[in-house]
Design an enzyme around this catalytic site. Structure first.
Site, PDB file in Angstrom:
ATOM      1  N   GLN A  82      36.060  29.578  45.214  1.00 40.86           N
ATOM      2  CA  GLN A  82      36.565  30.033  46.510  1.00 40.86           C
ATOM      3  C   GLN A  82      35.705  29.544  47.667  1.00 40.86           C
ATOM      4  OE1 GLN A  82      37.081  34.287  45.003  1.00 40.86           O
ATOM      5  NE2 GLN A  82      38.669  34.101  46.574  1.00 40.86           N
ATOM      6  N   GLY A 142      34.953  40.868  45.743  1.00 41.12           N
ATOM      7  CA  GLY A 142      34.620  39.861  44.752  1.00 41.12           C
ATOM      8  C   GLY A 142      34.818  38.471  45.319  1.00 41.12           C
ATOM      9  N   CYS A 202      43.626  38.862  47.759  1.00 36.66           N
ATOM     10  CA  CYS A 202      42.636  37.821  47.508  1.00 36.66           C
ATOM     11  C   CYS A 202      42.223  37.180  48.827  1.00 36.66           C
ATOM     12  CB  CYS A 202      43.239  36.770  46.574  1.00 36.66           C
ATOM     13  SG  CYS A 202      42.104  35.447  46.119  1.00 36.66           S
ATOM     14  N   LEU A 203      40.930  36.968  48.984  1.00 38.69           N
ATOM     15  CA  LEU A 203      40.434  36.321  50.198  1.00 38.69           C
ATOM     16  C   LEU A 203      40.984  34.904  50.341  1.00 38.69           C
ATOM     17  CD1 LEU A 203      36.707  37.503  50.086  1.00 38.69           C
ATOM     18  CD2 LEU A 203      38.550  38.392  51.534  1.00 38.69           C
ATOM     19  N   HIS A 228      39.830  33.083  38.653  1.00 39.75           N
ATOM     20  CA  HIS A 228      39.510  32.020  39.616  1.00 39.75           C
ATOM     21  C   HIS A 228      38.750  30.878  38.941  1.00 39.75           C
ATOM     22  CE1 HIS A 228      40.859  33.271  43.556  1.00 39.75           C
ATOM     23  NE2 HIS A 228      40.321  34.474  43.421  1.00 39.75           N
ATOM     24  N   HIS A 250      40.032  39.385  37.741  1.00 45.63           N
ATOM     25  CA  HIS A 250      40.529  38.600  38.877  1.00 45.63           C
ATOM     26  C   HIS A 250      39.588  37.426  39.162  1.00 45.63           C
ATOM     27  CE1 HIS A 250      42.414  38.467  43.072  1.00 45.63           C
ATOM     28  NE2 HIS A 250      41.355  37.691  43.192  1.00 45.63           N
ATOM     29  N   GLU A 251      38.287  37.708  39.191  1.00 48.27           N
ATOM     30  CA  GLU A 251      37.318  36.651  39.505  1.00 48.27           C
ATOM     31  C   GLU A 251      37.214  35.622  38.381  1.00 48.27           C
ATOM     32  OE1 GLU A 251      36.523  36.378  42.491  1.00 48.27           O
ATOM     33  OE2 GLU A 251      37.122  38.395  43.055  1.00 48.27           O
TER      34      GLU A 251
END
Length: 166
Positions: free
Chosen positions: A51, A46, A88-89, A134, A130-131
């Site tokens: 991000q 994701g 997480c990236l 963000h 999660h997304e």
């Protein structure tokens, strides 16, 4: 294929609330395409627009069943709860257990502005939540119950566990 730089936790843009997408144009399509390319290149499941430095309410997700694009997503319903490991990236090499709904219904728009609803459960529900976090300036580390070691992650991977390691 255009890759964008993934912003990491020290970048203040990740703590800002994203703006509603109002223009469904070629720029949005390019953003979504770039986000997918960037997510796949980083081996994530994701990615949210903040991000990659864009404060727009847009996310892409692929838990292995094909890419899903959510523009202006809003969670309408939640059901149950489950604790599982996330990463997480934007927060590399950090993992932790986070409680999320087991099922969600999300209202969103596609890249052309058409409204739809997505029913998600399990890993997909976790990734969606999660997304969307963000988009509201929330990182998973804000919700961690317990941080998890790299050794534990490797053990879970060797067992074939599916985790939201974005």
């Amino acid at each position: 294929m255009a890759l964008r730089k993934i912003r990491t936790y020290e970048d203040e843009i990740l703590r800002k609330k994203s703006k509603v997408v109002e223009k469904f144009d070629q720029r949005l399509c390019q953003l979504l395409d770039d986000m997918k390319d960037t997510m796949y290149e980083a081996n994530g499941i994701g990615l949210a627009a903040p991000q990659v430095g864009v404060l727009k309410r847009a996310v892409v997700i692929d838990i292995g069943e094909g890419a899903i694009e959510l523009v202006n997503p809003e969670i309408e319903q939640v059901e149950g709860s489950a604790v599982d490991v996330e990463g997480c990236l934007s927060v590399p090499n950090v993992w932790g257990e986070v409680e999320r709904p087991q099922k969600v219904v999300v209202k969103a728009q596609d890249r052309f502005g058409n409204e739809f609803r997505l029913e998600a459960e399990g890993l997909l529900a976790r990734a969606v939540c999660h997304e969307i976090d963000h988009l509201d300036g929330i990182l998973f580390v804000d919700k961690v119950i317990r941080f998890v070691s790299e050794e534990e992650i490797e053990q879970r991977r060797s067992r074939g566990d599916k985790m939201d390691l974005e």
